[in-house]
Design an enzyme around this catalytic site. Sequence first.
Site, PDB file in Angstrom:
ATOM      1  N   ASP A   3       0.845  -1.192   0.000  1.00 26.61           N
ATOM      2  CA  ASP A   3       0.000   0.000   0.000  1.00 26.61           C
ATOM      3  C   ASP A   3       0.883   1.245   0.000  1.00 26.61           C
ATOM      4  O   ASP A   3       1.867   1.312   0.725  1.00 26.61           O
ATOM      5  CB  ASP A   3      -0.889  -0.011   1.252  1.00 26.61           C
ATOM      6  CG  ASP A   3      -1.871   1.147   1.260  1.00 26.61           C
ATOM      7  OD1 ASP A   3      -2.664   1.247   0.312  1.00 26.61           O
ATOM      8  OD2 ASP A   3      -1.833   1.956   2.204  1.00 26.61           O
ATOM      9  N   GLU A  58      -1.748  -1.194  -5.520  1.00 28.33           N
ATOM     10  CA  GLU A  58      -2.933  -0.430  -5.880  1.00 28.33           C
ATOM     11  C   GLU A  58      -2.666   0.325  -7.171  1.00 28.33           C
ATOM     12  O   GLU A  58      -1.587   0.860  -7.373  1.00 28.33           O
ATOM     13  CB  GLU A  58      -3.283   0.558  -4.758  1.00 28.33           C
ATOM     14  CG  GLU A  58      -4.648   1.152  -4.908  1.00 28.33           C
ATOM     15  CD  GLU A  58      -5.062   1.962  -3.690  1.00 28.33           C
ATOM     16  OE1 GLU A  58      -6.159   2.507  -3.687  1.00 28.33           O
ATOM     17  OE2 GLU A  58      -4.254   2.055  -2.738  1.00 28.33           O
ATOM     18  N   CYS A  99     -12.819  -3.948   6.433  1.00 27.59           N
ATOM     19  CA  CYS A  99     -12.134  -4.675   7.500  1.00 27.59           C
ATOM     20  C   CYS A  99     -11.549  -5.955   6.900  1.00 27.59           C
ATOM     21  O   CYS A  99     -12.271  -6.769   6.324  1.00 27.59           O
ATOM     22  CB  CYS A  99     -13.102  -5.030   8.628  1.00 27.59           C
ATOM     23  SG  CYS A  99     -12.378  -6.171   9.836  1.00 27.59           S
ATOM     24  N   CYS A 111     -13.198  -9.243   8.894  1.00 28.43           N
ATOM     25  CA  CYS A 111     -14.565  -9.744   8.732  1.00 28.43           C
ATOM     26  C   CYS A 111     -15.231  -9.285   7.441  1.00 28.43           C
ATOM     27  O   CYS A 111     -16.303  -9.757   7.094  1.00 28.43           O
ATOM     28  CB  CYS A 111     -15.422  -9.331   9.935  1.00 28.43           C
ATOM     29  SG  CYS A 111     -15.790  -7.562   9.966  1.00 28.43           S
ATOM     30  N   CYS A 118     -12.850  -2.250  14.356  1.00 29.42           N
ATOM     31  CA  CYS A 118     -14.060  -2.692  13.666  1.00 29.42           C
ATOM     32  C   CYS A 118     -15.043  -3.270  14.692  1.00 29.42           C
ATOM     33  O   CYS A 118     -14.658  -3.642  15.800  1.00 29.42           O
ATOM     34  CB  CYS A 118     -13.685  -3.744  12.631  1.00 29.42           C
ATOM     35  SG  CYS A 118     -15.086  -4.462  11.767  1.00 29.42           S
ATOM     36  N   CYS A 171     -16.171  -6.074  14.704  1.00 24.65           N
ATOM     37  CA  CYS A 171     -15.792  -7.460  14.997  1.00 24.65           C
ATOM     38  C   CYS A 171     -14.710  -7.528  16.079  1.00 24.65           C
ATOM     39  O   CYS A 171     -14.298  -8.612  16.479  1.00 24.65           O
ATOM     40  CB  CYS A 171     -15.329  -8.188  13.743  1.00 24.65           C
ATOM     41  SG  CYS A 171     -13.696  -7.691  13.151  1.00 24.65           S
ATOM     42  N   ASP A 203      -3.009   1.533   7.284  1.00 23.40           N
ATOM     43  CA  ASP A 203      -2.244   1.162   6.084  1.00 23.40           C
ATOM     44  C   ASP A 203      -2.033  -0.352   5.976  1.00 23.40           C
ATOM     45  O   ASP A 203      -2.098  -0.916   4.889  1.00 23.40           O
ATOM     46  CB  ASP A 203      -0.893   1.895   6.068  1.00 23.40           C
ATOM     47  CG  ASP A 203      -1.063   3.406   5.990  1.00 23.40           C
ATOM     48  OD1 ASP A 203      -2.098   3.852   5.456  1.00 23.40           O
ATOM     49  OD2 ASP A 203      -0.177   4.133   6.468  1.00 23.40           O
TER      50      ASP A 203
HETATM   51 ZN   LIG Z   1     -14.235  -6.471  11.188  1.00 19.82          ZN
END
Ligand SMILES: [Zn+2]
Length: 403
Positions: A190, A274, A327, A330, A346, A348, A355
């Site tokens: 990235d 990317e 994320c 998840c 997140c 989760c 990054d």
């Molecule tokens: Zn998550």
Amino acid sequence: MTTHVKRAYKYRFYPTDAQAAELSRTFGCVRKVYNLALQARTEAWVLRQERIHYNATSAMLTAWKKTEELAYLGDVSSVPLQQALRHLQTAFTHFFGKRAKYPRFKSKRKSRKSAEYTTSAFRFRDGKLTLAKMAEPLDIVWSRPLPEGAQPSTVTVSRDAAGRWFVSMLVEDQTVKPLSAAAGAVVGVDAGLDHLLTLSTGEKVANPRHERRDRARLARAQRELSRKVKGSANRAKARLKVARIHTRIADRRRDGLHKLTTRLVRENQTIVIEDLTVRNLLKNGRLARAISDASWTELRSMLEYKDQWYGREVIAVDRWFPSSKLCSNCGTLQSEMPLHVRTWTCDCGTTHDRDVNAAKNLLAAGLAVSACGAGVRPQRSTPGGQLAVKQETQRAPAGISRP
Ligand SMILES: [Zn+2]
């Protein structure tokens, strides 16, 4: 498996006065021919919706040389002029393929001064290189040897803004062999804001340390330049100083990028990056600065030709893929992710470094493509909508045709 790759070897050289004059004349003619052909192609397209190709511009060149006004084009070797027309053809091919902007006119001050010679326009014998229209071989500083028995297929002469002369030779190199598959190692890369690169492994590669100091020097030299009287000798001197700092920054940066990209292709079988375009990044001033500093484009082109040398694979994931908002644990998509947010948690329960998370997502997206085989453009839906990923391994190595 062996691959035959062409590799550019670039050296500094010191021209005699006669050679410098001949080359400067050639650079001027190359620029003139390129601009004339661009103008002809543009007019044909705008006025008559007609596409002119290389062959037609080549015929025009012959006609131009017969006019009184442009007869001087016949004084230099015709090969670099033909090559300029070929480069323009390539620029249009990229434009029509939506890979580049419309070709621009070459400016006397700002454009790269260069001339490309193919085999009919130079002689390479006993380690001496002699260009067309020249009696003496070039005085080249052989900073590293050409491979044993190498015979250049293309020679490009250029002069940088600091006034240094370079010759770049393209030779077939059979010494580079694909490395053994690095145990199937894969990595997502990235482009960072605070860091040059962040890898999906969690490693962060810092921006080069000297860059900041060099930039301060550059700013100072630019201020001095702006204070000099236009047209004065001091102004010319100050401009040369600015140019020298620019080239030093670029040289050091390229050096660092070479080490980094070689390491990445050595350590990994598959590299996912990317597909950033600079145009898109310019919307954010700070990010644009970071990207220009980091030379993402240069890094990418190095990765793309080195992957061919070593039998690796580079996959570029479309830039609008929501790598920062997703994320990697998840798959939940966050509604927004402002640039200042460096870590987030997140629902989760996973806490992400922004990054590293993005790099992990890139890797997953790239591997999904890789599994589908080369040359395909699969579509996959995500909570954020459609995701398109394109395979980049079939492309010609960018860094080689433009040494
Ligand atoms: Zn998550």
